[in-house]
Scaffold this motif. Structure first.
Motif, PDB file in Angstrom:
ATOM      1  N   ALA A  53       0.849  -0.759   0.125  1.00 45.06           N
ATOM      2  CA  ALA A  53      -0.566   0.008  -0.157  1.00 45.06           C
ATOM      3  C   ALA A  53       0.951   0.800   0.512  1.00 45.06           C
ATOM      4  O   ALA A  53       0.190   2.237  -0.413  1.00 45.06           O
ATOM      5  N   GLU A  54       2.328   0.700   0.366  1.00 43.99           N
ATOM      6  CA  GLU A  54       2.869   2.560   0.381  1.00 43.99           C
ATOM      7  C   GLU A  54       4.328   1.772   0.252  1.00 43.99           C
ATOM      8  O   GLU A  54       4.832   1.031   0.196  1.00 43.99           O
ATOM      9  N   ILE A  55       4.738   2.455  -0.524  1.00 49.91           N
ATOM     10  CA  ILE A  55       6.211   2.702  -1.446  1.00 49.91           C
ATOM     11  C   ILE A  55       6.908   3.480  -1.276  1.00 49.91           C
ATOM     12  O   ILE A  55       6.119   4.508  -1.454  1.00 49.91           O
ATOM     13  N   GLU A  56       8.611   3.474  -1.162  1.00 52.64           N
ATOM     14  CA  GLU A  56       8.582   4.739  -2.054  1.00 52.64           C
ATOM     15  C   GLU A  56       9.951   4.442  -2.600  1.00 52.64           C
ATOM     16  O   GLU A  56      10.696   3.553  -3.177  1.00 52.64           O
ATOM     17  N   VAL A  57      10.320   5.464  -3.894  1.00 53.11           N
ATOM     18  CA  VAL A  57      11.035   5.611  -4.869  1.00 53.11           C
ATOM     19  C   VAL A  57      11.659   7.290  -4.740  1.00 53.11           C
ATOM     20  O   VAL A  57      10.763   8.289  -4.795  1.00 53.11           O
ATOM     21  N   GLU A  58      12.328   6.443  -5.948  1.00 50.27           N
ATOM     22  CA  GLU A  58      13.305   7.795  -6.120  1.00 50.27           C
ATOM     23  C   GLU A  58      12.917   8.479  -6.915  1.00 50.27           C
ATOM     24  O   GLU A  58      12.083   8.564  -7.962  1.00 50.27           O
ATOM     25  N   VAL A  59      13.129  10.108  -7.389  1.00 49.80           N
ATOM     26  CA  VAL A  59      12.584  10.732  -7.915  1.00 49.80           C
ATOM     27  C   VAL A  59      12.767  10.715  -9.681  1.00 49.80           C
ATOM     28  O   VAL A  59      13.728  10.151  -9.840  1.00 49.80           O
ATOM     29  N   GLY A  60      11.993  10.957 -10.453  1.00 48.97           N
ATOM     30  CA  GLY A  60      11.938  10.214 -11.907  1.00 48.97           C
ATOM     31  C   GLY A  60      11.723   8.469 -11.989  1.00 48.97           C
ATOM     32  O   GLY A  60      11.141   8.417 -13.057  1.00 48.97           O
ATOM     33  N   GLU A 102       8.618  14.741  -9.172  1.00 46.23           N
ATOM     34  CA  GLU A 102       8.672  15.359  -8.122  1.00 46.23           C
ATOM     35  C   GLU A 102       8.986  14.468  -6.460  1.00 46.23           C
ATOM     36  O   GLU A 102       8.186  14.143  -6.372  1.00 46.23           O
ATOM     37  N   VAL A 103       9.633  15.290  -5.736  1.00 41.57           N
ATOM     38  CA  VAL A 103       9.912  14.585  -4.191  1.00 41.57           C
ATOM     39  C   VAL A 103       8.434  14.982  -3.697  1.00 41.57           C
ATOM     40  O   VAL A 103       8.342  16.243  -3.770  1.00 41.57           O
ATOM     41  N   VAL A 137       2.731   6.070  -2.972  1.00 37.91           N
ATOM     42  CA  VAL A 137       4.387   6.502  -2.882  1.00 37.91           C
ATOM     43  C   VAL A 137       4.483   7.615  -2.902  1.00 37.91           C
ATOM     44  O   VAL A 137       3.931   9.274  -2.833  1.00 37.91           O
ATOM     45  N   ASN A 138       5.710   7.588  -2.071  1.00 33.03           N
ATOM     46  CA  ASN A 138       6.443   8.290  -1.458  1.00 33.03           C
ATOM     47  C   ASN A 138       7.883   8.552  -2.035  1.00 33.03           C
ATOM     48  O   ASN A 138       8.379   7.439  -2.267  1.00 33.03           O
ATOM     49  N   VAL A 139       7.826   9.583  -2.866  1.00 35.90           N
ATOM     50  CA  VAL A 139       8.644   9.900  -3.868  1.00 35.90           C
ATOM     51  C   VAL A 139       9.870  11.103  -3.180  1.00 35.90           C
ATOM     52  O   VAL A 139       9.937  11.902  -2.330  1.00 35.90           O
TER      53      VAL A 139
END
Ligand SMILES: [Cu+2]
Length: 142
Positions: A63-70, A114-115, A134-136
């Motif tokens: 349900a929650e993910i962290e990804v690098e910007v872009g 964008e972050v 989604v946490n960028v």
């Protein structure tokens, strides 16, 4: 004759050593083959990866993910019902992205440039708690 045989023997040892070196180089070739295998990873639908989210009957997984910007995130509807990937909170679209109705087996992708923290939900199932985030984050600097 004995001298020649000895030389031949040494030559064989040298060849073996060279062959071992070549095998070492061959490892690089194998690595290239592994890149092809990476394609297999991509083809393996449902396999968890950093930028992939699955859709089950009433939930996004994870349900929650962290990804690098872009990063382009891919949602895959692996369930047997229709879902949406709609940005916003409390069932209110914020207009950033909306997949529209995704039939079973369909995918939706969105690139986060964008972050920030981006909540989203599934229109048909938001009341059942089908939401995600989604946490960028900044580039990891690779
Ligand atoms: Cu849904």
């Amino acid at each position: 004759m004995k001298t020649i045989k000895t030389s031949s023997f040494l030559f064989i040892i040298l060849c073996s050593a060279i062959s071992l070196s070549l095998i070492g180089c061959g490892g690089s070739t194998s690595a290239t083959d592994d890149d092809g295998g990476g394609g297999n990873n991509g083809g393996g639908t449902g396999e968890p990866s950093a930028n992939a989210v699955g859709m089950e009957s009433q939930s996004f997984t994870p349900a929650e993910i962290e990804v690098e910007v872009g990063t382009t995130v891919t949602w895959t509807n692996g369930s047997s019902v229709t879902h949406t990937v709609t940005s916003g909170t409390n069932g209110q679209s914020d207009g950033m992205f909306d997949s529209g109705e995704l039939s079973p087996g369909e995918t939706f992708t969105y690139t986060f440039t964008e972050v920030g923290s981006y909540p989203y939900f599934c229109i048909p199932h938001v009341n059942l708690g089908m939401t995600g985030t989604v946490n960028v984050v900044e580039s990891y600097g690779y």
